[in-house]
Enzyme design. Structure first.
Site, PDB file in Angstrom:
ATOM      1  N   ARG A 262       0.839  -1.199   0.000  1.00 18.80           N
ATOM      2  CA  ARG A 262       0.000   0.000   0.000  1.00 18.80           C
ATOM      3  C   ARG A 262       0.875   1.251   0.000  1.00 18.80           C
ATOM      4  O   ARG A 262       1.714   1.430   0.878  1.00 18.80           O
ATOM      5  CB  ARG A 262      -0.928   0.001   1.215  1.00 18.80           C
ATOM      6  N   ARG A 277       2.116   1.710  10.615  1.00 14.62           N
ATOM      7  CA  ARG A 277       1.661   2.130   9.288  1.00 14.62           C
ATOM      8  C   ARG A 277       2.821   1.991   8.316  1.00 14.62           C
ATOM      9  O   ARG A 277       3.764   2.792   8.338  1.00 14.62           O
ATOM     10  CB  ARG A 277       1.155   3.573   9.317  1.00 14.62           C
ATOM     11  N   GLU A 349      -6.177  -0.725  14.706  1.00 17.48           N
ATOM     12  CA  GLU A 349      -7.014  -1.624  13.912  1.00 17.48           C
ATOM     13  C   GLU A 349      -6.182  -2.815  13.445  1.00 17.48           C
ATOM     14  O   GLU A 349      -5.112  -2.640  12.854  1.00 17.48           O
ATOM     15  CB  GLU A 349      -7.586  -0.892  12.700  1.00 17.48           C
ATOM     16  N   SER A 352     -10.540  -5.555   9.584  1.00 18.80           N
ATOM     17  CA  SER A 352     -11.802  -4.980   9.126  1.00 18.80           C
ATOM     18  C   SER A 352     -12.622  -6.116   8.548  1.00 18.80           C
ATOM     19  O   SER A 352     -12.183  -6.771   7.598  1.00 18.80           O
ATOM     20  CB  SER A 352     -11.570  -3.906   8.063  1.00 18.80           C
ATOM     21  N   ARG A 391       0.638  -5.298  13.156  1.00 16.05           N
ATOM     22  CA  ARG A 391       0.033  -4.701  14.348  1.00 16.05           C
ATOM     23  C   ARG A 391      -0.238  -5.721  15.448  1.00 16.05           C
ATOM     24  O   ARG A 391      -0.262  -5.367  16.629  1.00 16.05           O
ATOM     25  CB  ARG A 391      -1.242  -3.950  13.961  1.00 16.05           C
TER      26      ARG A 391
END
Length: 426
Positions: A262, A277, A349, A352, A391
């Site tokens: 990403r 991130r 997070e 999802s 994470r």
């Protein structure tokens, strides 16, 4: 992709749904205008084809009666030219209409909370208590460096900002998590493990909704017009693109581990220290196809598959139902699972879990028949991280830190790790 019939029949409902997802509602009128023109062209084309068929019967009849037929032949040629012209117009209109439809987001589910931003997301449940230590909680970047398992500097040297290296027991911890995740999803939760390509074509990226809207966020191999996948959702969801499944096959449940790439365009100003991130990370992804009546049930079960992993790891978490203003482009409803990172002092997070209704299936043309001979219908697609690294590594380092700088290994991972503690360097 939205159903054009829904747009025709309930334009105001569609407009409200688009506005709730912060999209322009005026494009609905543009789509309907193009749709009306498209139907007019089709109607005219069909009328001309009917006339041409009629002429094709009249010509031999006249010739049989030794009557002149040049006028009919000329009319038939003129009709053919007109049909060709109409076909070109129709292709142009359909391309323009599809271009608009591909950029329209999915409509929110009836149970998705209304809101404008992440501030309006709703916490639906929590598990565990955020850990407190008799010392000031250390961050994962300090713990990782102190144990010699996280090398941020060499990640930057190799690839630039947003990349990192795990070493020794850090790399083994990541591998242990992946193996445990996969073993649990396959052995306990009934998923089929698949190994898929890490680069995909434009059609595949369009099928799940990454293209055309989010192309700037993707890494692209320009020479071949291929894209590095942002998540295993993309290739796994498209496994049965342009196919018709048997209803007996549903639900289909897949799990895969892949790297995720990403660019994080537009993420300046967000948390960049450590590994929360990054531009490349590993993730285990769950994907389901269901029939429409069972997609809500599937969404809840898929979410449970992810939360049970967090509970087994002993990581305090909360489940947020994302509001209409924060939910993704393709999702109709989404639960974000967030773990507490005491060293960073924030929620992160790690999954999802989304239901897309038939939005992705329409784009990718994934259908099923309830029984032999019945009309094909679009499946509903769902996916969720089960779970995302790094994470989870952050969560383990910061929640299982010891006073001497070492990190305790969660009980469920010890058979995979072969150690109980990741020691700090002396």
């Amino acid at each position: 992709m939205l159903d054009i019939r829904l747009i025709r029949q309930e334009p105001e409902t569609v407009k409200r749904g688009l506005e709730a997802k912060k999209a322009s509602a005026s494009v609905v009128d543009d789509v309907l205008a193009l749709d009306e023109k498209r139907r007019e062209l089709i109607q005219e084309t069909e009328a001309l084809k009917a006339r041409r068929n009629e002429i094709s019967k009249l010509i031999p009849q006249r010739m049989k009666e030794k009557q002149p037929a040049e006028d009919l032949k000329e009319e038939s040629k003129s009709i053919g030219d007109r049909i060709k012209d109409l076909d070109e117009q129709l292709k142009g209109i359909e391309a323009e209409q599809d271009g608009i439809l591909l950029r329209l987001p999915n409509l929110p589910h009836a149970t998705t909370p209304h809101g404008k931003s992440e501030e309006d997301n709703v916490v639906v449940r929590t598990w565990g208590e955020p850990k407190k230590f008799p010392w000031e909680a250390r961050s994962h970047w300090d713990l990782g460096a102190g144990a010699g398992i996280l090398d941020l500097e060499r990640g930057v040297k190799l690839s630039g900002s947003g990349f990192f290296v795990l070493r020794g027991l850090g790399a083994k911890l990541e591998r242990a998590l992946i193996n445990w995740f996969l073993d649990t999803h396959v052995g306990k939760n009934g998923y089929e493990e698949v190994s898929v390509p890490f680069v995909v074509n434009r059609k595949t990226m369009t099928g799940t909704g990454q293209l055309p809207k989010m192309e700037e966020d993707m890494y692209r191999v320009t020479e071949d017009d291929l894209f590095l996948i942002p998540t295993a959702e993309v290739p796994v969801t498209n496994l049965h693109a342009d196919e018709i499944l048997s209803g007996e096959e549903l639900p289909k449940k897949f799990v895969a581990v892949t790297p995720c790439f990403r660019r994080e365009a537009g993420s300046s100003g967000k948390e960049v220290r450590g590994i929360s991130r990054v531009h490349q990370f590993l993730k285990v992804e769950m994907v389901q196809y269901t029939d429409p009546e069972k997609s809500d049930e599937g969404h809840e079960s898929l979410t449970r598959n992810a939360t049970e992993l967090l509970e087994a790891l002993g990581l305090p978490y909360r489940v947020l139902s994302l509001c209409t203003g924060d939910i993704s482009f393709a999702a109709a409803k989404c639960y974000d699972l967030e773990i507490w990172a005491p060293g960073m002092g924030r929620w992160l997070e790690v999954s999802s879990c989304s239901t897309f209704t038939d939005f992705q299936a329409r784009r990718a043309n994934i259908r099923f028949r309830r029984e032999a001979g019945s009309k094909p219908e679009f499946v509903h697609t769902l996916n969720g991280s089960g779970l995302a690294l790094p994470r989870i590594v952050i969560g383990i380092l910061e929640n299982y830190q010891l006073s001497n700088g070492g990190i305790e290994v969660p009980q469920v991972l010890r058979p995979y790790m072969g150690v109980d503690v990741i020691p700090a360097l002396s």
